[in-house]
Scaffold this active site. Structure first.
Site, short mmCIF file in Angstrom:
data_model
loop_
_atom_site.label_atom_id
_atom_site.label_comp_id
_atom_site.label_asym_id
_atom_site.label_seq_id
_atom_site.Cartn_x
_atom_site.Cartn_y
_atom_site.Cartn_z
N ALA A 1 -21.23 -10.73 -10.32
CA ALA A 1 -21.31 -9.40 -10.95
C ALA A 1 -22.47 -9.45 -11.93
O ALA A 1 -22.59 -10.41 -12.72
CB ALA A 1 -20.02 -9.05 -11.67
N GLU A 2 -23.32 -8.44 -11.88
CA GLU A 2 -24.59 -8.53 -12.62
C GLU A 2 -24.41 -8.50 -14.14
O GLU A 2 -25.34 -8.79 -14.86
CB GLU A 2 -25.57 -7.44 -12.16
CG GLU A 2 -25.17 -6.01 -12.49
CD GLU A 2 -24.48 -5.34 -11.30
OE1 GLU A 2 -23.80 -6.05 -10.53
OE2 GLU A 2 -24.62 -4.11 -11.16
#
Lengths: 231, 218, 231, 218
Positions: free
Chosen positions: D48-49
């Site tokens: 997840a960024e």
């Protein structure tokens, strides 16, 4: 998930003439067992990308500490570093014409490797402006003036291999570094086609608290378990 | 003064430039002695560019040279509140202006504040290491060195050796005096009482502007 | 060494019109107590540099979560962000002409703040090439072609204040973050004139293992002890 | 198919693009369903960024929405071997080519692989978030979306909305078929047996090149 390999397998993977990044600062943080094995392999013509040439003698009385072994065995034909003063063999081999040595400011060196691993086009740094570094065509793309201040646009650095050292490595490849050993391992782990970590100790995935992972395991291709190395 | 006394004299004066709480990076050699000369009420935080904050000497118990050395490869430790970090973070601190003072030696320094301290072409190739970043990034750059090298001036009109950086030095401290780099040139603000202004000038290629408030060095 | 201050002192320090970086992602990692106090201060005209506008409702049922409070109270005149879709008030105030909103790609945003704190002249990224981001004159210095690939040279970002959140903070200012809260706090702590951290818990210097310090205390100017906050 | 079935159908097909060990970033919405459709012998690592690796759904015990959410603000946790990192590190992974696959939605995509998915001027201003970096940096970019929007084609000759990036999409998966972006244009490689090639083309503004090996979508 990274694969576990032996020292022999690690060495076998590295061909003559490879470009190799090695983590560490004056030997502190060098992956000593891999370097030792590589120094005995007879391979050479390496391009060594490492902050320095380590030291002829190690803190525990070692003869030729860390990457100094590769230099002493004349396996390095080209060195990219920031400081080689503590290993006189580097200057000697350079003066003989046996080794090319390129010296880059340390902050730029670290950031250029980071840029190589992070998909950035280069590094704009004020460091080196007005010095002979400006003339390093292989490393400096251009001198640029931005908002009235001059910067060098330094090119990214990548390598075929990164050989790094981790104190605790889990089976997912996550790395926890002890003391000051992390230095260049962080950017180098991101900037090579193949990343091999030498682990002082291997633990199960999950044993390093996720908040305390320093290098994510996704960057690591191979683990040499230094605690139970086999030839 | 003999060699050791000269070094102590220079570094004792440099130590007076430190302010309580300063974050300081000390070059290899003489500058590492700064902490020994700090006034009791001045505590500085020492950064080592290989990734340590709050560097302190290590003891038999805390020395682990395999894991913890400073930028001069000397085994060290960190004080409570210290930390370890990678080289990108370290030079982010340095280049980004988060280091208050750096103290380092010089081969040559000139009246524009240019510095040469990393290479003698054809003779000595140590490399610049972190010096180029430090003198560009630190808020205050102090050069500590002997005033001359085998009788030849090291404080020049123009550096002749390859530069470490242009216009970066703030203060020069030698066994003869203290010189501030100003837009007008080098201002001699303090002088070692063992020397006359004429003697200091004679040992200096750059023209020294004598401060109206010239004080004895102490 | 950082100073310990109260919420009231933190708020008092921040003048109308200040540029303020706030750590966090959709509210996760916002310094909630400082933001809450600031939202009640009556101060405004802020330039808010934050990944997003957080959310109208928080995960524990809060009305206006994190920086959404500042937006709801119309204290923000200019927002620099990457994504504001989860807080419809941002678009509404923008359409009314009450707020300027500049949207920057998230990776560039993070790296531009890092550059602002690390003395770099800008960030060369392939992200945004061929898009309207190229036209953002306030943020894009130029489009450059390097070795055959196009990059945007994005300008560094700095602010008057960085307000960040730390889970464990020691008396030397060192920060350890829990879970995913560190996101933008790392670069922001380096890129503001004054850095204030809200600590979930304060411990003595030395209690965070030096290897596990994530943000060095030298970046921190003030600590608000969130565990025993006073007005 | 109803809306939910369409989504499942598209994502089930997208899941087949995953290889065991792939490091994957999943866009908000439909793409987050990919893990539910993976074959048993395929395990992916989800990034997840906002700074998480090995994202997994959280349980009553591990959910801590104050501390741990994914890029869609959904409370999550990380599996053993997971880690947390800052946004610069995260986008270093993304931009630097360390993410194998990203799956994300689109407003429009065109035959050159251009993508528009972040803004409808005057109407909707969510912002690009991490999308511009993801589609530039990930090794493989898969667009999953319904083939049309209110009957209007979303697969165009040229995107009309502001672009997310140029020439970035590798594969388009809709409820009608699977299209590869190639230098010659869009190649229809698989088709939903419920539709004829003519029907798919009629719902597509771009000219589709029908693969000689056209297979039923499954």
């Amino acid at each position: 998930m990274p694969k576990f390999i032996t020292l022999a397998e690690a060495v076998e993977m590295i061909p003559d003439g490879a470009s190799i990044m090695v983590s560490g600062f004056m030997g502190c943080g060098n992956p000593h067992k891999i370097i030792d094995a590589l120094s005995k392999s007879g391979k050479g013509n390496f391009k060594l990308i490492c902050n320095d040439g380590a030291q002829p003698g190690g803190p525990m009385g070692e003869d030729y500490y860390g990457v100094a072994k590769l230099i002493h065995n004349r396996q390095v034909k080209h060195m990219v570093a920031t400081h080689v003063g503590l290993n006189p063999e580097v200057g000697k081999q350079m003066n003989e014409g046996a080794m090319r040595v390129d010296l880059i400011p340390q902050g730029s060196f670290a950031e250029m490797i980071r840029a190589g691993g992070a998909g950035l086009g280069g590094v704009l740094t004020p460091t080196g402006v007005g010095t002979i570094v400006e003339d390093y065509k292989d490393y400096v793309h251009s001198v640029q003036e931005i908002d009235g201040r001059k910067y060098l646009l330094m090119k990214p650095i990548r390598a075929d291999f990164a050989l790094i050292s981790g104190h605790i490595v889990d089976t997912a490849g996550n790395i926890w570094y002890k003391g000051a050993t992390r230095n260049f391992a962080l950017p180098m782990a991101t900037a090579a086609d193949i990343v091999i970590v030498e682990a002082d100790r291997v633990v199960e995935a999950g044993e390093i608290e996720p908040e305390n992972v320093v290098t994510s395991g996704i960057f690591v291709d191979y683990i040499v378990d230094g605690g139970k190395v086999s030839g | 003064m003999d060699k050791d006394n000269i070094k102590s004299y220079i570094i004792a004066r440099a130590a007076k430039e430190m302010r309580d709480g300063d974050i300081v990076n000390l070059g290899i050699g003489m500058p590492t002695m700064v902490p020994n000369f700090l006034p009791k009420d001045v505590k500085v935080i020492i950064q080592a560019e290989n990734g340590l904050m709050r560097v302190i000497p290590c003891t038999e118990e805390t020395c682990e040279p395999i894991y913890k050395v400073d930028a001069g490869a000397t085994p060290v430790s960190v004080a409570p509140g210290g930390s370890y970090f990678d080289s990108c973070t370290s030079f982010g601190m340095i280049r980004g202006g988060h280091i208050d003072v750096t103290v380092l030696g010089a081969l040559e320094v000139d009246e524009k504040g240019n510095l040469s301290n990393w290479i003698i072409p054809g003779k000595k190739l140590p490399g610049m290491g972190g010096a180029m970043d430090l003198v560009v990034g630190a808020k205050k750059v102090i050069v500590t060195m002997e005033h001359t090298q085998k009788g030849e001036p090291k404080i020049l009109k123009n550096c002749r050796l390859p530069l470490t950086a242009v216009n970066c030095v703030d203060l020069i401290i030698t066994e003869m005096g203290v010189m501030e780099v100003t837009p007008k040139g080098l201002v001699l603000t303090e002088i070692n009482p063992e020397y006359s202004v004429e003697e200091v000038q004679a040992a200096t290629e750059a023209v020294l502007i004598v401060s109206p408030g010239l004080k004895p060095m102490s």
